[in-house]
Design a protein around this motif. Structure first.
Motif, PDB file in Angstrom:
ATOM      1  N   ASP A 259       0.834  -1.206   0.000  1.00 21.25           N
ATOM      2  CA  ASP A 259       0.000   0.000   0.000  1.00 21.25           C
ATOM      3  C   ASP A 259       0.870   1.258   0.000  1.00 21.25           C
TER       4      ASP A 259
ATOM      5  N   SER B  30       1.113   3.736  -3.201  1.00 14.94           N
ATOM      6  CA  SER B  30       0.640   5.104  -2.947  1.00 14.94           C
ATOM      7  C   SER B  30       1.665   6.129  -3.424  1.00 14.94           C
TER       8      SER B  30
ATOM      9  N   SER C 245      -3.492   2.623  -6.649  1.00 15.99           N
ATOM     10  CA  SER C 245      -4.213   1.985  -5.544  1.00 15.99           C
ATOM     11  C   SER C 245      -4.128   0.475  -5.655  1.00 15.99           C
ATOM     12  N   SER C 246      -4.166  -0.201  -4.503  1.00 21.32           N
ATOM     13  CA  SER C 246      -4.142  -1.659  -4.478  1.00 21.32           C
ATOM     14  C   SER C 246      -5.232  -2.164  -3.557  1.00 21.32           C
TER      15      SER C 246
ATOM     16  N   GLN D 262      -6.546  -5.832  -1.289  1.00 21.76           N
ATOM     17  CA  GLN D 262      -6.194  -7.149  -0.781  1.00 21.76           C
ATOM     18  C   GLN D 262      -7.349  -8.125  -0.957  1.00 21.76           C
TER      19      GLN D 262
END
Length: 717
Positions: A108, A112, A117-118, A120
């Motif tokens: 993250d 960032s 954006s990621s 989970q």
């Protein structure tokens, strides 16, 4: 295969990519996160998204990260007394729970920083049994990708109910490699990239300096030939798991590349079409040559299989040969059909008649070959025979024993029957074998190789006998002097000369088969005519066929020479003369006295006596097989003792120079070399020796404490 090469043309259609990164890449050796490698991974993913790709990440490493953190926490919270006690291994599920939190925090933070954006997504094996879950999974991932969010998958080890061994018949996936392959199929990816701690799949353990990187994996050729090294230092995977996952995905239609996650920018290089890592593709068999697969892997497989063969009993090796003979007999119609196709195509292509003659498996040939194999099977055991036994000193016994050479490379032209003879000799002598036949016999060789290797027991392995199908691989094979022990070329003078000039591996063979028959003045002419006609016409294309007829000068006056010429011409033989014969007989002069016709043609020359005949043979022959026809035993002995050829006959056709006719069972070729083996080479020519010593603690110590006896002993222990 640089960018734009046809084997990487599928990359033009790639839109959705699944990238799997293993624990060995994500973490350092001590379990801490490898910030540089993870950062490079995030940068590449960001660049791919910017270029319009959809990227799904499958990551390992949570257990490793959690274990490192919990070990530290336990150390901080332990008293000195606690540390003196045996340390209990940390619970893996607790490690997974703690590590997953830290791992995702790193992803993250890094994404960032790249304005990406990621998300989970933790899954378990049982989740995929639910159709509703799979439907929702697709919808969620589709939504995330549309928002340019990177979905990051990991197995939820903290709550997974699966236990070791992880792989069994009931499992849907067993590790993150198989999870990545499953997700690639489920989410309809266009490419799967598996990042490893090595550059790709090697022909052997990457630490072995002889192992070669395999750029394109062809399951049909490589399965069972590759030796894997140790599993991953961390995690459950390793290269074996990656290959299984890659094969599964590739044969379901998703291309896979295994490459290093340690090297900067490898994912971008793969997408750019660079030839890095190992490519798995269901059409790979259409692209990759044997060389691409690694001829070393084939040679090493032959060596390993030969060692297993050598460990078998004589009875078991004989049984293998009998099984091969039975299999060939049972498939005779199929063999004949494939051979007839080869012959038809050779005729259509305008090949030389002599070559077509050698190519054809005439009626009864398969039966003759299987009889030869059975003779071999019933021979006295050639391997492990004690050739010499000596007492070096009291209680110290030395034995000289017959032993296989190792791995043989046989390069032959035209004759598919040679493949059968050579393969059966290799089995009997305990040697590994690599075969390269002529393209004109492609179908015949392929079916014979398939039948023979299918008859080999699994305990030995089909890798014992490898078939090389492209001549482009020959230069690579000839470099393998550390794996291949002997090269035997069977073919033209040009072929043999090229092989000898191109390798450091010992070469056994003959460059020409210029065989002579000398008819002396005292010869029985009826016998002489039979021998001369047989030596030339029984099989004109054979290397042991007569190419030059030498005749004593007195036979010109007696009419004996004319009788010989008439009998040859009646059989369709075209006659050429040496300088003396062409002048005396008014026949066309041969362009060379060192010429192998391999057809219904021969050279005739007139000589003064046996000594002149010997001189002619030494000057113009090839040291293969030469014959004298005479009733004068004294003259015959002069010829037999002074002609320096591999085989020298008195009153017998040169066509007898053959392994089967010599009672060797079969032959791998006829050698005119003077080192190791000479003449028809059967089982014994494929053996060497080694020394076995059995002592009782003897040491040299400057030879102070030992009394040498050097006493010859009986060969029987």
């Amino acid at each position: 295969m640089e960018a734009g090469d046809s084997t990487r043309s599928f990359l033009r259609d790639v839109k959705r990519i699944v990238i799997k990164v293993g624990t060995a890449v994500v973490t350092q050796a001590d379990g801490r996160l490898a910030l540089g490698r993870v950062g490079s991974l995030c940068e590449q993913i960001h660049e791919l998204i910017t270029d319009g790709y959809e990227v799904i990440l499958v990551t390992s490493g949570a257990v490793g990260v959690g274990r490192q953190r919990l070990r530290y926490r336990r150390l901080v919270n332990s008293s000195f007394a606690d540390l003196q006690k045996p340390q209990v291994e940390l619970d893996g599920k607790a490690c997974a729970a703690v590590g997953q939190n830290g791992l995702m925090a790193l992803y993250d933070t890094l994404f960032s920083q790249l304005d990406t954006s990621s998300a989970q997504l933790l899954v378990t094996d049982n989740d995929f049994r639910d159709p509703d879950f799979r439907r929702q999974l697709n919808e969620t991932v589709k939504s995330l990708l549309s928002l340019k969010v990177v979905p990051i998958f990991n197995e939820n080890d903290a709550i997974s109910t699966r236990k070791a061994p992880y792989e069994d018949a009931s499992g849907i996936f067993w590790d993150n490699d198989s999870l990545a392959a499953l997700l690639a199929l489920e989410l309809k990816a266009d490419l799967l990239v598996l990042l490893s701690d090595v550059d790709g799949l090697y022909s052997g353990p990457p630490s072995d300096p002889h192992s070669e990187l395999i750029h394109t994996y062809v399951k049909e050729s490589l399965e069972g030939l590759i030796t894997f090294g140790d599993k991953s230092r961390v995690g459950r995977g390793g290269m074996t798991a990656k290959v299984k996952a890659a094969v599964y995905a590739a044969y379901a239609g998703i291309p896979v590349v295994i490459t290093s996650g340690f090297a900067y920018g490898n994912i971008l290089k793969v997408l750019g079409g660079q030839r890095i890592g190992t490519l798995f593709h269901r059409d790979a068999h259409k692209w990759a040559s044997v060389g691409e697969l690694g001829v070393r892997a084939m040679a090493v497989a032959a060596r390993d299989s030969s060692r297993r063969l050598q460990s078998m009993s004589s009875h078991d090796r004989s049984k293998i040969l009998l099984s091969v003979a039975d299999a060939l007999e049972a498939s005779e119609k199929l063999i004949t059909a494939e051979n007839e196709t080869d012959v038809a195509e050779a005729l259509k292509a305008g090949y030389d008649k002599a070559l077509v003659s050698r190519l054809a498996l005439k009626p009864g040939k398969v039966s003759s070959l299987t009889n030869s194999i059975r003779v071999l099977a019933n021979m006295e055991e050639p391997v492990g025979r004690v050739l010499k036994r000596m007492e070096l000193s009291e209680g110290f016994i030395l034995e000289k024993m017959s032993s296989p050479l190792g791995v043989l490379l046989i390069i032959f032209e035209s004759r598919p029957d040679a493949l059968v003879q050579i393969a059966s000799l290799a089995i009997r002598s305990g040697n590994g074998l690599l075969l390269k036949g002529g393209k004109e016999a492609r179908r015949s060789n392929a079916i014979l190789h398939k039948i023979i290797t299918s008859a080999l027991p699994k305990s030995v392995g089909e890798g014992l006998i490898g078939l090389v199908t492209s001549r482009e691989e020959i230069p690579e094979l000839l470099k393998l002097d550390d794996v291949i022990d002997l090269v035997i070329p069977r073919g033209s003078n040009k072929l043999v000369s090229q092989i000898k000039a191109s390798t450091k591996i010992p070469v056994l063979g003959h460059a020409d088969g210029i065989c002579h028959v000398y008819v002396d003045k005292s010869a029985n002419m009826d016998m002489a005519k039979k021998i001369v006609v047989d030596a030339k016409t029984d099989y004109p294309a054979a290397c042991n066929a007569m190419e030059t007829l030498l005749v004593h000068k007195d036979l010109v006056q007696t009419g004996g020479l004319n009788e010989l010429i008439v009998d040859l011409q009646t059989k369709g033989v075209k006659i050429f003369g040496g300088p003396r014969a062409s002048s005396s007989l008014d026949i066309p002069e041969a362009h060379s006295l060192h010429h192998e016709y391999s057809s219904l043609a021969c050279t005739i020359e007139i000589v003064d006596d046996v000594n002149a005949a010997i001189d002619h043979i030494h000057q113009h022959g090839s040291a293969h097989t030469d014959c004298i026809v005479t009733d004068d035993d004294e003259v015959a002995e002069i010829f037999l003792r002074q002609v320096d050829s591999a085989a020298v006959f008195h009153n017998a056709s040169t066509r007898f120079s053959d392994g089967f006719r010599f009672g060797l069972g079969a032959e791998v070729g006829i050698s005119t070399s003077r080192i190791h083996a000479r003449g028809p080479v059967g089982v014994e020519g494929l053996l060497t020796t080694r020394w076995l010593a059995r002592g009782k603690g003897q040491v040299v110590n400057g030879d102070k404490d030992i009394v040498y006896t050097h006493k010859e002993m009986s060969l029987q222990a």
